[in-house]
Design an enzyme around this catalytic site. Structure first.
Site, PDB file in Angstrom:
ATOM      1  CE1 TYR A 103      69.824 114.835  49.802  1.00  0.00           C
ATOM      2  CE2 TYR A 103      70.320 117.187  49.888  1.00  0.00           C
ATOM      3  CZ  TYR A 103      70.030 116.001  50.539  1.00  0.00           C
ATOM      4  OH  TYR A 103      69.941 115.968  51.902  1.00  0.00           O
ATOM      5  CG  ASN A 255      71.502 122.321  53.452  1.00  0.00           C
ATOM      6  OD1 ASN A 255      71.832 121.887  52.361  1.00  0.00           O
ATOM      7  ND2 ASN A 255      72.087 121.926  54.562  1.00  0.00           N
ATOM      8  NE  ARG A 349     109.038 141.543  85.168  1.00  0.00           N
ATOM      9  CZ  ARG A 349     109.658 140.353  85.203  1.00  0.00           C
ATOM     10  NH1 ARG A 349     110.405 139.968  84.184  1.00  0.00           N
ATOM     11  NH2 ARG A 349     109.543 139.559  86.261  1.00  0.00           N
ATOM     12  CG  ASN A 379      74.353 119.685  49.090  1.00  0.00           C
ATOM     13  OD1 ASN A 379      74.977 119.750  48.040  1.00  0.00           O
ATOM     14  ND2 ASN A 379      73.787 118.578  49.527  1.00  0.00           N
ATOM     15  CD  GLU A 479      70.246 112.154  57.831  1.00  0.00           C
ATOM     16  OE1 GLU A 479      69.469 111.410  57.201  1.00  0.00           O
ATOM     17  OE2 GLU A 479      71.246 112.700  57.325  1.00  0.00           O
ATOM     18  CG  ASN A 482      73.837 111.673  55.342  1.00  0.00           C
ATOM     19  OD1 ASN A 482      74.607 111.405  54.422  1.00  0.00           O
ATOM     20  ND2 ASN A 482      73.152 112.813  55.400  1.00  0.00           N
TER      21      ASN A 482
END
Length: 667
Positions: A103, A255, A349, A379, A479, A482
């Protein structure tokens, strides 16, 4: 190293001793918040930050972010990290050459990851291009540009993350970013455009754009000058020209959550200091309000169990211990226990109970962000030891969004108790003898004191309470669904930065008001002493004996007359002490009248009549007292008061001295 090969992960992937990290997290919250803040301030001031990937602190990030203002802090990279960084970079290139499908290396991004390419370098170039979607206003520090301090923080955090060797990027790129930092060259990043879900993609892409020499990239130099990429490289001393990104390197740069966590670090450094300041200001409030120190008693707070509350009370108790103001207040309470309520109001107080949980929240958020800035959060992650790329979601910036929302709520709560205390302080119905709006001038009609400050405080607090609303419940799917859940980390950090700025305005206004109160207590003490002496002298002259030396019954009035002066608030009559419509003269006369009524048969004798002496007593007082009161004011203005300021013997004195002497904060 195993057989000469770098290994960037343990064999089983987990630490056996504390596999879920709860032990480390809990240990981080042991000890004192005060000690932590002192340590943070010390780290902030250090001239060098050494990065190894796992030991960065929020105070170091804050120090680097502020270094761009002229206080240079140098960044050094651990040479020991070079091998790990190189190993992951080499693994990506070898994987690409073998045709392995990875990826962001051979695929598209996000919702288009089904697309494939063998042109890894061009893919990284396209990644930076389409992410350069930010909008800037005119100039380099416009309302649409990320503050340069936050950009510096982001650069530092991103270097630290990439140093751990799981991202597939060359060490030389990290060295280049370090040179930018050390030479005060700051890329221009857009303020908006990130949801901190697949990291802070859009703003970080502009750092990558500068590194690759994109024509639209800009930077700001040490003197604020605008630089293009070529000039930025030259001034930073980065040699070899612009970087041609290798496979995965563009993704490694963008990323990550560095922009959100960098700004969060800056915010939390200040939030911790402000939280501690609020404890100190509450103690000073107790001093100038003649409060009862019993509210800090350790048993009360031990029985509540909450560590933040216990420490807040201990800090206040330490400041109040031995305070001259507390001793003086105790005499007031003993002299006339009905003059004020048995208990102080909640803003004083219950201040430890109110502030303690806020400090716990801020402290917890600080530890969460420190874990984030030392995390690997891109990633895929390159696990050289297992020869694989791991696809996960460490880019999700939820720790940032959640911790910033929580911090902002705590900041708003601190602001709420601040304005509650301030409102008591400026209100002469509540402040135990201080003048309305802390004016104290010769002519109340021409001195409105902190009236404008009180209006401003209401404005500040209203905005602060609005900002307390959460950001993270406004998530929008992004997106092509996603990124259907996203943290909004940077947005929340930005709002928290706004909240911190507002709390600084409130704390500054409040601190100056407290200093004004300290000065007014000083004036009050000297003025009361002078009034007592004057009343005593006039009483001895007029009421004690006759022209032939005989003692008068009126001689017994003096003690009661002085008791009136002790009990009457000075600023209720200070502008005109002998005005008959003011309480001082009325009550002094009433003392004489009461004694006259109890004088019996001797009152019928003109020589021993107390009634007959009232007019003489008042005339004598009117002839002397205004001049004596004015002389006290003159001495106050000249710094020649006969009774020294009690604050100098108190533990809160350094803060007063800082405002009045070092800053010159007179009102």
């Amino acid at each position: 190293m195993e057989n000469g090969t770098h290994v960037n992960g343990s064999a089983n992937g987990f630490c056996i001793k504390d596999p879920l990290n709860w032990g480390v997290a809990a240990e981080a919250l042991t000890g004192s918040h005060l000690d932590e803040v002192k340590k943070m301030v010390g780290e902030f001031r250090k001239p060098v930050v050494k990065l190894g990937g796992e030991t960065l602190t929020v105070s170091q990030v804050a120090g680097i972010s502020a270094a761009g203002d002229g206080n240079m802090v140098k960044v050094e990279l651990s040479e020991a990290a070079r091998a790990g960084v190189k190993a992951s970079s080499d693994w990506v290139m070898e994987s690409m050459n073998k045709g392995t499908d990875s990826y962001g290396v051979t695929t598209g991004f996000g919702a288009t990851s089904h697309r494939r390419t063998k042109n890894g370098g061009a893919l990284q170039k396209e990644l930076i291009r389409f992410l350069n979607a930010g909008i800037f206003g005119n100039g380099t520090e416009s309302s649409h540009t990320l503050p340069h301090s936050a950009t510096r923080a982001a650069m530092l955090v991103r270097i630290n993350t990439l140093l751990q060797g799981y991202s597939g990027i060359r060490f030389e790129i990290l060295e280049a970013i370090t040179k930018f930092l050390n030479n005060n060259i700051t890329p221009c990043l857009p303020l908006r455009g990130t949801i901190t879900a697949s990291g802070d993609l859009v703003p970080l892409s502009y750092i990558a754009g500068l590194l690759t020499g994109r024509p639209n990239s800009k930077a700001v130099g040490p003197a604020g000058e605008v630089l293009n990429a070529e000039s930025a490289f030259a001034q930073a001393g980065v040699e070899g020209g612009f970087f041609e990104l290798q496979p995965k390197e563009g993704l490694a740069l963008v990323n990550g959550t560095a922009v959100g966590s960098g700004m969060a670090s800056m915010v939390l450094f200040e939030a911790n200091v402000l939280a501690l300041l609020s404890e100190v200001l509450s103690a000073i409030f107790a001093e100038v309000m003649q409060g009862k120190p019993e509210f800090t008693d350790h048993l009360t707070h031990k029985l509540k169990h909450h560590p933040g509350q216990i420490e807040a009370a201990a800090i206040m108790e330490y400041i109040l211990d031995g305070s001259d103001y507390v001793k003086a207040a105790q005499k007031v309470h003993e002299m006339d226990p009905l003059q004020k309520p048995k208990q102080d109001r909640y803003a004083l107080r219950t201040s430890p109970q109110w502030l303690g949980p806020q400090i716990e929240v801020i402290r917890s958020a600080t530890k969460m962000i420190e874990r984030e800035i030392n995390s690997v959060n891109d990633n895929p992650l390159i696990d050289v030891s297992r020869n694989k790329a791991l696809h996960g979601g460490n880019f999700q910036g939820t720790p940032i969004g959640v911790s910033m929302d929580n911090t902002r709520l705590a900041i708003a709560a601190i602001g709420k108790v601040t304005i509650a205390q301030f409102s008591e302080l400026v209100n002469d119905f509540y402040n135990n003898g201080l003048p309305s709006h802390l004016s104290g001038g010769r002519n109340p009609s021409l001195d409105s004191g902190f009236k404008g400050g009180e209006i401003a405080m209401a404005s500040y607090c209203s905005e602060l309470q609005f900002l307390a609303n959460p950001v993270t419940n406004h998530v929008q799917s992004a997106e092509q669904h996603n990124q259907d859940v996203n943290s909004l980390g940077l947005i929340s950090a930005r709002k928290t930065a706004e909240a911190v700025d507002i709390l600084k305005l409130m704390s500054s206004t409040y601190l100056v008001a407290l200093c004004q109160s300290i000065d007014l207590r000083h004036l009050e003490e000297n003025m009361k002493s002078t009034v007592k002496n004057t009343v005593s002298q006039v009483a001895k002259k007029v009421l004690t004996m006759g022209v032939n030396g005989e003692l008068h019954p009126s001689r017994f009035c003096e003690k009661d007359l002085l008791r009136v002066v002790d009990r009457e608030y000075v600023f209720a009559y200070a502008d005109d002490p002998c005005l008959t419509t003011y309480p001082l003269m009325q009550k002094l006369r009433q003392v004489l009248v009461d004694h006259a009524l109890n004088n019996g048969e001797t009152e019928k004798n003109a020589n021993t009549s107390i009634f007959q002496k009232i007019a003489t007593f008042e005339d004598e007082l009117k002839a002397i007292l205004p001049k004596e009161v004015e002389s006290v004011r003159v001495a106050f203005e000249n710094g020649t008061m006969s009774i020294p300021n009690r604050i100098k013997a108190c533990r809160s004195y350094p803060l007063y001295r800082f405002v009045r002497e070092e800053l010159g904060g007179a009102t």
